[in-house]
Write a protein that holds these residues in place. Structure first.
Motif, PDB file in Angstrom:
ATOM      1  N   ILE A   1       0.856  -1.189   0.000  1.00 48.47           N
ATOM      2  CA  ILE A   1       0.000   0.000   0.000  1.00 48.47           C
ATOM      3  C   ILE A   1       0.890   1.236   0.000  1.00 48.47           C
ATOM      4  CG2 ILE A   1      -1.826   1.205   1.235  1.00 48.47           C
ATOM      5  CD1 ILE A   1      -2.375  -1.587   2.619  1.00 48.47           C
ATOM      6  N   LYS A   2       0.843   1.973  -1.105  1.00 43.33           N
ATOM      7  CA  LYS A   2       1.662   3.174  -1.262  1.00 43.33           C
ATOM      8  C   LYS A   2       0.832   4.418  -0.934  1.00 43.33           C
ATOM      9  CE  LYS A   2       5.233   2.901  -3.543  1.00 43.33           C
ATOM     10  NZ  LYS A   2       6.667   2.841  -3.153  1.00 43.33           N
ATOM     11  N   ASP A   3       1.486   5.596  -0.997  1.00 44.75           N
ATOM     12  CA  ASP A   3       0.815   6.830  -0.615  1.00 44.75           C
ATOM     13  C   ASP A   3      -0.418   7.119  -1.469  1.00 44.75           C
ATOM     14  OD1 ASP A   3       2.364   7.269  -2.873  1.00 44.75           O
ATOM     15  OD2 ASP A   3       3.222   9.165  -2.174  1.00 44.75           O
ATOM     16  N   ASN A   4      -0.362   6.786  -2.751  1.00 43.22           N
ATOM     17  CA  ASN A   4      -1.523   7.033  -3.606  1.00 43.22           C
ATOM     18  C   ASN A   4      -2.687   6.095  -3.283  1.00 43.22           C
ATOM     19  OD1 ASN A   4      -0.397   9.177  -5.010  1.00 43.22           O
ATOM     20  ND2 ASN A   4       0.462   7.882  -6.611  1.00 43.22           N
TER      21      ASN A   4
ATOM     22  N   ALA B   1      -6.307   7.508  -2.147  1.00 40.83           N
ATOM     23  CA  ALA B   1      -7.521   7.110  -2.864  1.00 40.83           C
ATOM     24  C   ALA B   1      -8.507   6.384  -1.947  1.00 40.83           C
ATOM     25  CB  ALA B   1      -7.156   6.209  -4.049  1.00 40.83           C
ATOM     26  N   ALA B   2      -7.995   5.680  -0.934  1.00 37.84           N
ATOM     27  CA  ALA B   2      -8.853   4.907  -0.041  1.00 37.84           C
ATOM     28  C   ALA B   2      -9.370   5.725   1.136  1.00 37.84           C
ATOM     29  CB  ALA B   2      -8.099   3.688   0.482  1.00 37.84           C
ATOM     30  N   GLY B   3      -8.812   6.939   1.333  1.00 34.87           N
ATOM     31  CA  GLY B   3      -9.316   7.808   2.394  1.00 34.87           C
ATOM     32  C   GLY B   3      -8.519   7.804   3.674  1.00 34.87           C
TER      33      GLY B   3
ATOM     34  N   ILE C   1      -5.067   5.911   6.236  1.00 32.68           N
ATOM     35  CA  ILE C   1      -4.414   4.688   6.672  1.00 32.68           C
ATOM     36  C   ILE C   1      -5.402   3.719   7.316  1.00 32.68           C
ATOM     37  CG2 ILE C   1      -2.817   3.776   8.421  1.00 32.68           C
ATOM     38  CD1 ILE C   1      -0.894   6.010   7.654  1.00 32.68           C
ATOM     39  N   ARG C   2      -6.248   4.216   8.189  1.00 32.95           N
ATOM     40  CA  ARG C   2      -7.189   3.306   8.853  1.00 32.95           C
ATOM     41  C   ARG C   2      -8.158   2.658   7.864  1.00 32.95           C
ATOM     42  NH1 ARG C   2      -6.382   3.280  14.171  1.00 32.95           N
ATOM     43  NH2 ARG C   2      -5.403   5.115  15.106  1.00 32.95           N
ATOM     44  N   PRO C   3      -8.781   3.413   6.957  1.00 31.15           N
ATOM     45  CA  PRO C   3      -9.678   2.765   5.994  1.00 31.15           C
ATOM     46  C   PRO C   3      -8.974   1.731   5.117  1.00 31.15           C
ATOM     47  CG  PRO C   3     -10.090   5.118   6.042  1.00 31.15           C
ATOM     48  CD  PRO C   3      -8.874   4.882   6.869  1.00 31.15           C
ATOM     49  N   VAL C   4      -7.734   2.016   4.708  1.00 25.69           N
ATOM     50  CA  VAL C   4      -7.046   1.086   3.820  1.00 25.69           C
ATOM     51  C   VAL C   4      -6.668  -0.195   4.561  1.00 25.69           C
ATOM     52  CG1 VAL C   4      -4.607   1.774   4.035  1.00 25.69           C
ATOM     53  CG2 VAL C   4      -5.481   1.101   1.837  1.00 25.69           C
ATOM     54  N   LEU C   5      -6.283  -0.084   5.828  1.00 24.50           N
ATOM     55  CA  LEU C   5      -5.949  -1.277   6.605  1.00 24.50           C
ATOM     56  C   LEU C   5      -7.210  -2.052   7.006  1.00 24.50           C
ATOM     57  CD1 LEU C   5      -2.978  -0.041   8.829  1.00 24.50           C
ATOM     58  CD2 LEU C   5      -2.894  -1.544   6.834  1.00 24.50           C
ATOM     59  N   GLN C   6      -8.304  -1.345   7.235  1.00 26.59           N
ATOM     60  CA  GLN C   6      -9.569  -2.028   7.506  1.00 26.59           C
ATOM     61  C   GLN C   6     -10.032  -2.823   6.285  1.00 26.59           C
ATOM     62  OE1 GLN C   6     -12.014   1.215   8.896  1.00 26.59           O
ATOM     63  NE2 GLN C   6     -10.965   1.287  10.888  1.00 26.59           N
TER      64      GLN C   6
ATOM     65  N   GLU D   1       3.259   1.868   3.211  1.00 26.89           N
ATOM     66  CA  GLU D   1       4.238   2.950   3.174  1.00 26.89           C
ATOM     67  C   GLU D   1       3.801   4.099   4.085  1.00 26.89           C
ATOM     68  OE1 GLU D   1       5.798   4.440  -0.719  1.00 26.89           O
ATOM     69  OE2 GLU D   1       4.746   6.259  -0.124  1.00 26.89           O
ATOM     70  N   VAL D   2       4.750   4.615   4.847  1.00 22.28           N
ATOM     71  CA  VAL D   2       4.522   5.833   5.641  1.00 22.28           C
ATOM     72  C   VAL D   2       5.722   6.744   5.460  1.00 22.28           C
ATOM     73  CG1 VAL D   2       3.159   4.548   7.354  1.00 22.28           C
ATOM     74  CG2 VAL D   2       5.592   4.971   7.786  1.00 22.28           C
ATOM     75  N   ASP D   3       5.485   8.043   5.630  1.00 21.83           N
ATOM     76  CA  ASP D   3       6.620   8.968   5.571  1.00 21.83           C
ATOM     77  C   ASP D   3       6.691   9.879   6.795  1.00 21.83           C
ATOM     78  OD1 ASP D   3       4.553  10.776   5.007  1.00 21.83           O
ATOM     79  OD2 ASP D   3       4.989  10.813   2.865  1.00 21.83           O
TER      80      ASP D   3
END
Length: 283
Positions: A170-173, A177-179, A181-186, A201-203
């Protein structure tokens, strides 16, 4: 380093066949057919003009065999082995015309891949005394990813994904697009197979805190962080997830990054900016 078993020739042969077809064009080796009398035999040597780590000799052997199965190819230095300037890497014996027709493709593969292996070994050397491992990326030459990643292994490095289907990264884009970090991991928790590893990815350190709190990830890619921030990320993680440092990983920085305690350092330059090692073929 323990020698790697070679890949099956049947996997590599289409790459070499395509390269030979491109080089031979529609009418074959016009120069050789014009000036070399039929039946002329020679022994040729592939010789290193500078020191390095060899890779691509398996492809070189395939190139000579595809041009002329009657050629004798004797390997002197196996892939993944160091060599000195002036050392003979292989000998080829048979029809001079056949040797000359395969020469350029054999050297193109061996020079390019030996350059990747040699550069990788230089990066790996900077990590000595730490647990950090050097890994490549998907920034490879189109069509040559398999052999370029094999060259990274020959240099003592490790491989990242071979394709988009290998793992979830999971990259920054994706996060945008998913809204978040929490929504993408859910979404990962809800949809991903238990057999698939997940990297995100985190920065920033606050993003890392979100990842650690939410769960679902196996690996965190620490992107474009300075050395002090990487060290803070390692402390925050406290061994829970695998950490990979990425972005702007120049050779002169690798030792400092490895000393932070990260598990992996990904270096796109291993493949997208590798030099071609100077190898030659001499009769």
């Amino acid at each position: 380093m323990t020698a790697l078993p070679p890949l099956p020739d049947m996997i590599l042969e289409p790459l070499v066949r395509h390269a030979l077809a491109e080089d031979l064009g529609t009418y074959g080796d016009l120069t050789t057919r014009t000036v070399i009398p039929a039946g002329t035999r020679y022994t040729a040597q592939i010789r290193a003009r500078e020191a390095g780590i060899v890779s691509g000799m398996q492809l070189a052997a395939i190139a000579f065999r595809l041009i002329d199965p009657a050629l004798s190819f004797r390997l002197r230095v196996p892939d993944g082995t160091g060599f000195a300037a002036g050392e003979v890497l292989a000998e080829i014996e048979g029809e001079a015309a056949s040797i000359l027709s395969a020469e350029r493709i054999a050297l193109n593969f061996a020079g390019r891949l030996s350059g990747i292996a040699t550069d990788t070994a230089a990066y790996v050397a900077e990590t000595r005394g730490t647990k950090a491992r050097i890994t490549c990326t998907r920034k490879t030459t189109p069509g040559l990813r398999l052999v370029e990643k094999q060259a990274v292994l020959h240099g003592g490095g490790f491989n990242h994904r071979f394709s988009l289907s290998d793992a979830i990264l999971i990259k920054d884009n994706h996060i945008a697009a998913a809204g978040g970090i929490r929504p993408v991991l859910q979404a990962v928790k809800a949809r991903a197979s238990h057999m698939i590893r997940v990297e995100i990815e985190v920065d920033r350190l606050d993003q890392l805190a979100e990842v650690l709190d939410e769960g679902a990830a196996d690996v965190v890619l620490l992107d474009n962080m300075d050395t002090e921030t990487l060290r803070a990320a390692v402390a925050m993680n406290a061994g829970r997830l695998v950490l990979e440092a990425s972005g702007n990983m120049r050779l002169n920085r690798i030792g400092d990054v490895a000393a932070t305690g990260v598990d992996f350092i990904s270096v796109g330059a291993l493949t997208h900016s590798a030099r071609t090692l100077d190898l030659g073929l001499d009769f």
